[in-house]
Design a protein around this motif. Structure first.
Motif, PDB file in Angstrom:
ATOM      1  N   GLN A  49     -22.313 -34.617 -17.483  1.00 16.61           N
ATOM      2  CA  GLN A  49     -22.483 -34.088 -18.834  1.00 16.61           C
ATOM      3  C   GLN A  49     -22.517 -32.579 -18.688  1.00 16.61           C
ATOM      4  O   GLN A  49     -23.000 -32.058 -17.690  1.00 16.61           O
ATOM      5  N   VAL A  50     -22.002 -31.861 -19.643  1.00 19.14           N
ATOM      6  CA  VAL A  50     -21.733 -30.443 -19.417  1.00 19.14           C
ATOM      7  C   VAL A  50     -22.852 -29.508 -19.884  1.00 19.14           C
ATOM      8  O   VAL A  50     -22.812 -28.322 -19.579  1.00 19.14           O
ATOM      9  N   PHE A  51     -23.845 -30.010 -20.601  1.00 22.09           N
ATOM     10  CA  PHE A  51     -24.885 -29.137 -21.116  1.00 22.09           C
ATOM     11  C   PHE A  51     -25.903 -28.793 -20.033  1.00 22.09           C
ATOM     12  O   PHE A  51     -26.172 -29.597 -19.134  1.00 22.09           O
ATOM     13  N   GLU A  52     -26.516 -27.604 -20.137  1.00 19.29           N
ATOM     14  CA  GLU A  52     -27.611 -27.244 -19.235  1.00 19.29           C
ATOM     15  C   GLU A  52     -28.727 -28.259 -19.424  1.00 19.29           C
ATOM     16  O   GLU A  52     -29.136 -28.568 -20.540  1.00 19.29           O
ATOM     17  N   VAL A  53     -29.259 -28.762 -18.328  1.00 16.11           N
ATOM     18  CA  VAL A  53     -30.045 -29.982 -18.360  1.00 16.11           C
ATOM     19  C   VAL A  53     -31.342 -29.839 -19.170  1.00 16.11           C
ATOM     20  O   VAL A  53     -31.685 -30.730 -19.963  1.00 16.11           O
ATOM     21  N   PHE A  54     -32.087 -28.758 -19.005  1.00 15.92           N
ATOM     22  CA  PHE A  54     -33.349 -28.632 -19.739  1.00 15.92           C
ATOM     23  C   PHE A  54     -33.109 -28.306 -21.215  1.00 15.92           C
ATOM     24  O   PHE A  54     -33.857 -28.776 -22.080  1.00 15.92           O
ATOM     25  N   SER A  55     -32.086 -27.510 -21.510  1.00 14.94           N
ATOM     26  CA  SER A  55     -31.748 -27.263 -22.912  1.00 14.94           C
ATOM     27  C   SER A  55     -31.380 -28.569 -23.603  1.00 14.94           C
ATOM     28  O   SER A  55     -31.783 -28.829 -24.745  1.00 14.94           O
ATOM     29  N   TYR A  56     -30.615 -29.383 -22.909  1.00 12.21           N
ATOM     30  CA  TYR A  56     -30.177 -30.676 -23.445  1.00 12.21           C
ATOM     31  C   TYR A  56     -31.369 -31.593 -23.690  1.00 12.21           C
ATOM     32  O   TYR A  56     -31.480 -32.242 -24.740  1.00 12.21           O
ATOM     33  N   LEU A  57     -32.303 -31.643 -22.729  1.00 17.10           N
ATOM     34  CA  LEU A  57     -33.475 -32.493 -22.913  1.00 17.10           C
ATOM     35  C   LEU A  57     -34.343 -31.999 -24.071  1.00 17.10           C
ATOM     36  O   LEU A  57     -34.967 -32.801 -24.773  1.00 17.10           O
ATOM     37  N   GLY A  58     -34.388 -30.680 -24.272  1.00 22.71           N
ATOM     38  CA  GLY A  58     -35.130 -30.169 -25.425  1.00 22.71           C
ATOM     39  C   GLY A  58     -34.525 -30.654 -26.728  1.00 22.71           C
ATOM     40  O   GLY A  58     -35.242 -31.034 -27.661  1.00 22.71           O
ATOM     41  N   TYR A  59     -33.192 -30.652 -26.783  1.00 23.09           N
ATOM     42  CA  TYR A  59     -32.506 -31.176 -27.965  1.00 23.09           C
ATOM     43  C   TYR A  59     -32.791 -32.660 -28.145  1.00 23.09           C
ATOM     44  O   TYR A  59     -33.139 -33.123 -29.242  1.00 23.09           O
ATOM     45  N   LEU A  60     -32.679 -33.424 -27.062  1.00 22.11           N
ATOM     46  CA  LEU A  60     -32.912 -34.869 -27.147  1.00 22.11           C
ATOM     47  C   LEU A  60     -34.360 -35.171 -27.520  1.00 22.11           C
ATOM     48  O   LEU A  60     -34.631 -36.134 -28.250  1.00 22.11           O
ATOM     49  N   ALA A  61     -35.290 -34.361 -27.043  1.00 26.37           N
ATOM     50  CA  ALA A  61     -36.688 -34.562 -27.410  1.00 26.37           C
ATOM     51  C   ALA A  61     -36.882 -34.408 -28.916  1.00 26.37           C
ATOM     52  O   ALA A  61     -37.726 -35.083 -29.524  1.00 26.37           O
ATOM     53  N   GLY A  62     -36.093 -33.528 -29.526  1.00 23.56           N
ATOM     54  CA  GLY A  62     -36.231 -33.288 -30.959  1.00 23.56           C
ATOM     55  C   GLY A  62     -35.611 -34.351 -31.833  1.00 23.56           C
ATOM     56  O   GLY A  62     -35.999 -34.483 -33.006  1.00 23.56           O
TER      57      GLY A  62
END
Length: 327
Positions: A89-102
């Motif tokens: 997956q191409v997104f930066e991993v912690f930024s992506y998890l922040g989005y998924l958390a929301g």
């Protein structure tokens, strides 16, 4: 309140999903890639950018959460290297998890796995603690030493010393950097519970060190026989700590279609999938993440079928709500 480790292994075995939620490895997906002029392994992000209209990415993540899958796993691939053939997956991993958390509420959020020696340790700690706080304690922090030599000089890191670097960063993550900072300084937010650390591979360490210092194992995909041997080796050094792995699944529309193995997984109807997952459980696997990039059917349809017909065999909290189909 249960911890993310307790939630992952509740009932003895659970099923999650490895992102991206895309089926671009199918013949139809390959045709789309060529039509769009995308490089091999790079998923289609066109629909993912429409955040205001609830992108396909958000909708599928929310669906997985609502349907009762136990975890969403995100790989950390800092640089796209076409020689590996997979952009993950191409997104930066912690930024992506922040989005998924929301956009989710209950599903666990895992990294599989963050390459620690390439990262600045204090910022890794701050990022992980931030996700843990914003998600309400849903983080599963998978970590690794990395296996792509080309990346290290580009990040100003030494490939040969990555094992020692990994051990140092584990120590920092464990104590919240308290023993690494001058008096009066600290990394905020401070984790309310210890960060749950899963390891991919041995990370240049001995099995004994891994068993002592890590909370769980992220094992390479394999057959039940593969996992029987690997899980036994893990148990010998780690006891009852979670052993997890992944399957690249192509779920057939015919529930009776027999299992046909392919690299990293299989094509199967749901009855054969149930048997395969049961065999994984018997082999000592405690969690399986399903990867759908080979899946030929629509992903929402696939997730719904697995939730109604497969999860109830393994998730105790879903049995009473299952919709059973006569076969």
């Amino acid at each position: 309140m249960s911890t993310s480790l307790e939630k992952l292994t509740r009932g003895g075995f659970s099923i999650g999903i490895e992102l991206p939620l895309d089926n671009d490895w199918t013949p139809e997906g390959e045709a789309r890639r060529q039509r769009d002029g995308r490089r091999p392994g790079v998923p289609d992000l066109a629909s993912h950018a429409k955040l205001a209209q609830l992108a396909q990415l958000a909708q599928l993540a929310q669906l997985a959460d609502t349907l009762g899958f136990r975890a969403l796993w995100v790989r950390d691939v800092p640089l796209y290297d076409p020689s590996f053939g997979d952009a993950a997956q191409v997104f930066e991993v912690f930024s992506y998890l922040g989005y998924l958390a929301g956009v989710t509420r209950d599903i666990l959020l895992g990294t599989a796995a963050v390459v620690l020696p390439l990262r600045e340790p204090l910022l890794t700690l701050k990022s992980a603690a931030t996700i843990q706080e914003l998600s309400g304690g849903r983080l599963l922090l998978g970590v690794a030493s990395g296996d792509r030599p080309v990346e290290y000089p580009l990040f100003g890191r030494d490939f040969e010393s990555r094992g020692a670097n990994f051990r140092e960063q584990i120590a920092l993550l464990r104590d919240g950097a308290r023993s690494h900072l001058p008096p009066g300084l600290e990394v905020l937010p401070a984790a309310r519970t210890p960060l749950p650390l899963f390891v991919a591979g041995l990370a240049q360490q001995t099995p004994e060190w891994i068993g002592e210092h890590m909370d769980g194992c992220l094992a390479y995909p394999g057959t039940p026989d593969d996992h029987r041997r690997r899980a036994a080796s893990w148990r010998a050094v780690a006891g009852i700590k979670p052993y997890t792995s992944f399957i690249h699944l192509d779920l057939a529309a015919d529930p009776h279609e027999p299992l046909q193995r392919h690299r990293f997984g299989a094509r199967a109807g749901r009855l054969a999938l149930i048997d395969e997952l049961a065999a994984m459980r018997e082999a000592g696997v405690q969690h399986i993440g399903l990867h759908f990039r080979r899946n030929r059917r629509p992903l929402d349809e696939t997730l719904a079928e697995i939730a109604s017909e497969v999860l109830p065999h393994f998730h105790d909290d879903q049995k009473e709500n299952a919709t059973w189909t006569s076969l």
